[in-house]
Each structure stands twice: as C-alpha cells, then as structure tokens.
Design a protein around this motif. Structure first.
Motif, PDB file in Angstrom:
ATOM      1  N   ASP A  60       2.125   9.635   2.542  1.00 30.37           N
ATOM      2  CA  ASP A  60       2.385  11.073   2.437  1.00 30.37           C
ATOM      3  C   ASP A  60       2.429  11.516   0.980  1.00 30.37           C
ATOM      4  OD1 ASP A  60       2.964  11.384   5.327  1.00 30.37           O
ATOM      5  OD2 ASP A  60       4.703  10.138   4.858  1.00 30.37           O
TER       6      ASP A  60
ATOM      7  N   THR B  79       8.462  13.281   4.790  1.00 31.55           N
ATOM      8  CA  THR B  79       7.737  12.198   4.116  1.00 31.55           C
ATOM      9  C   THR B  79       8.425  10.854   4.360  1.00 31.55           C
ATOM     10  OG1 THR B  79       6.756  13.550   2.366  1.00 31.55           O
ATOM     11  CG2 THR B  79       7.214  11.248   1.826  1.00 31.55           C
TER      12      THR B  79
ATOM     13  N   THR C  57      -1.101  15.133   2.453  1.00 26.09           N
ATOM     14  CA  THR C  57      -0.818  14.274   1.297  1.00 26.09           C
ATOM     15  C   THR C  57      -0.498  15.093   0.051  1.00 26.09           C
ATOM     16  OG1 THR C  57      -2.285  12.531   2.111  1.00 26.09           O
ATOM     17  CG2 THR C  57      -1.753  12.485  -0.233  1.00 26.09           C
TER      18      THR C  57
END
Length: 340
Positions: A210, A141, A232
């Motif tokens: 993310d 991320t 996500t």
C-alpha cells in the motif's frame, strides 16, 4: 559592547533534548510546511557543492549542501544547515551524513547556537515521509515496502508506524542483501508486532504494498509502473528511483516544495519537468496546502499517488530551534564566548 555567548550542543546534548522524538518532529515538519503556505518563511534554496561532474559522480564522491532559511511563527529563528554526504563513508565505519546547524537571532542576525544536526536531519526527513503517509496513504494500510536499508529507511519506518499503526508487514529491499537482512533483524527486535521480510528483488513486494518508500542512491529507476496496484502511495524521496511511467500512472502528484525540487533537479518528477513531459500545473498539491485544507490529499482508496520531497533547511531549523529553546530552559549544552 555587550558580551555575546553562543550555545554549543553536541550529539549527546541533542539526544538529551529530545531530538529523537519522532512525534515532535512530525509536528515541527507540519508547522514548517504550513508556515510556507502562510508566507512566513524565507527559503533562498539549497546550494549543492558537488564532487565530480555528473549525478553518478556525486553518488560516489559525495557533496556538501548549504541550506539557509528563516522560519516564523512560534519558531522565529534564522539559520543554516550545512550537511556533508559521503556515500563511501560506510567503508570507513563512518556515517554517510554529517550535519551542523547554526541558529541566528533574526533580530540581531548574530549566531546563538551551533548544534549537531545529524539526528535532526534524519528525523525531519523521516517526519516528512510520515506527514505524506498520514495525508496520502489509505487509512487501512497494512503492507509497506522500503527500498534503501540505511538510516533514512529506518526513520521512514519509524514515522510510518506512528501515522499508520495498522501496518502488519514490511518488505525491505537494498542492492546489498546483507543490509536488508540487518535492517530486518534490527526492526524485528524493535517492532515485534510487525513482520519484516528482506527481498532480493522489489517487484513482488511492491505489487503487494500500500506504501512504497524509496530512499536510495539509484541513478537508474528500478520501480516500474505496472507493479503499482490501485491505492498505492509511492514516495520518491531521493534520486531517479522510479520510472517516468510511475508518475504518469499516478492520479495525483504531490510534493513538499515544487520550486526546491526543480532547483535540485535529481528526482524523477523534476527530470520529467526538465524534459517538458509535465508542467507546473500538473502538480496537484504541496503538503502545506493539504495541511491548510486549500488542496485535497487522498480522496478515495483507488487513487495512486506519487509523492516527492527533497527537503529544505527550515525543517531542520524547526527541530533544532525546539531543542535549543529547551536547552536554554534546562541548562543543557556548553556556552562559549562569541564576542567579548
């Protein structure tokens, strides 16, 4: 009859005792979630005392919540969190939330400590998001959006940067742009290695992110499903912030405590359950089950995962008990005669 003392810990005492230690709060929250799955807690539920007649009224006039509980294991402590929420307090220069925690000896049932729990509450809520991000976000991320530039947005950021230190860019959205700008200014000074950007609208930020964290007072959803890219993690940590379609689009639905979420009935997934759109069996896991390795968290980088938490009093008891035990060892706080 024996004399009984009670220890009073104000906000300065709690700071001295490490209430602001986010890694310690993350540990406390993880242990509390695991103790739930082990059946070593008592959680009677949250009792909200609302002003007004609707959810919209509550977000103007406020509420006071009572959150009792017992936490076993290394904590072995009972107590209650008493939290007042005044959404308009900012106009008076006062914090939105004020928290008092009372700890009770689980054997005698007598109170042993009264502590300011405002920072404990903020940290444990950030820690809950942090645990979810650790278990459910992609390991690589790098971009995050925070919706809601208040105290909770700040603790969510703090926890995120601990569990996902690779985050390089953070978008900040708030209905008051000046709040987002202030958040960016403060955070840029605190975390100079991260790029912070205030945005007037969330769409483009969410499409790039993310992790998307929502900690707002929204009465109407503002996050749309078609903004969510593959991989996500969407955290719905307050009210009706994301559309039903966001939850439908998710490959997994994960929660902190499903029964508490249904009881509170303010978040998107709870409203969907009320409307008969999802069933109990549609909940893939609670965080404690993932920590205990009885359920799966993220299994690949393509999954869209929806997470919802409303919190329980035992999380505050865990953090406050840690500080209370340290206070006894170090002689911090003020002893008062409770019974003579």
């Amino acid at each position: 009859m024996s004399k009984v003392d009670i220890l009073f810990l104000n906000n300065k005492d709690m700071e001295t005792l490490g209430v602001g230690d986010m890694p310690a709060a993350i540990h406390d929250v993880e242990r509390a979630y695991m103790l739930v799955e082990q059946g070593n807690v008592i959680t009677p539920g949250k009792l909200p005392m609302r002003w007004g007649k609707t959810a919209e009224d509550e977000n103007v006039y406020g509420r006071i919540n009572a959150m009792p509980g017992y936490l076993g294991g290394e904590y072995d402590m009972a107590g209650i969190k008493w939290i007042g929420s005044g959404p308009m307090n900012y106009k008076k220069g006062l914090p939105r939330a004020s928290v008092t925690v009372i700890l009770n000896d689980p054997d005698t049932k007598l109170p042993v400590c009264i502590a300011d729990g405002t920072e404990a509450s903020a940290k444990r809520t950030g820690a809950s998001g942090g645990v979810a991000m650790k278990l459910l976000s992609k390991a690589d991320t790098s971009v995050m959006t925070i919706c809601g530039a208040g105290a909770q947005g700040r603790t969510q950021l703090e926890a995120a940067l601990i569990v996902r230190p690779g985050i390089q860019k953070v978008y900040v959205y708030d209905i008051r742009l000046e709040s987002s700008q202030r958040f960016v200014e403060e955070s840029s000074a605190k975390y100079p290695h991260v790029e912070f950007i205030a945005v007037a609208e969330p769409k483009q930020a969410v499409e790039e992110s993310d992790i998307v964290v929502c900690v707002t007072l929204a009465n109407d959803p503002f996050i749309q499903a078609d903004w969510l890219k593959k991989g996500t993690l969407l955290l719905n940590l307050a009210d009706f912030e994301v559309t039903y379609d966001c939850v439908k689009k998710a490959d997994k639905i994960v929660v902190d405590n499903w029964e508490t979420i249904k009881h509170r009935m303010i978040s998107t997934v709870a409203l969907m359950w009320k409307d008969g759109i999802i069933k109990d069996t549609d909940i893939d896991a609670q965080l404690g089950e993932i920590l205990m390795e009885t359920k799966k968290g993220r299994e690949n980088d393509e999954e869209i995962i929806y997470f919802n938490a409303v919190g329980t009093g035992i999380l505050d008891l865990a953090v406050t008990t840690r500080c209370y035990r340290k206070a006894l060892k170090e002689g911090v706080g003020t002893k008062l005669a409770y019974w003579e």
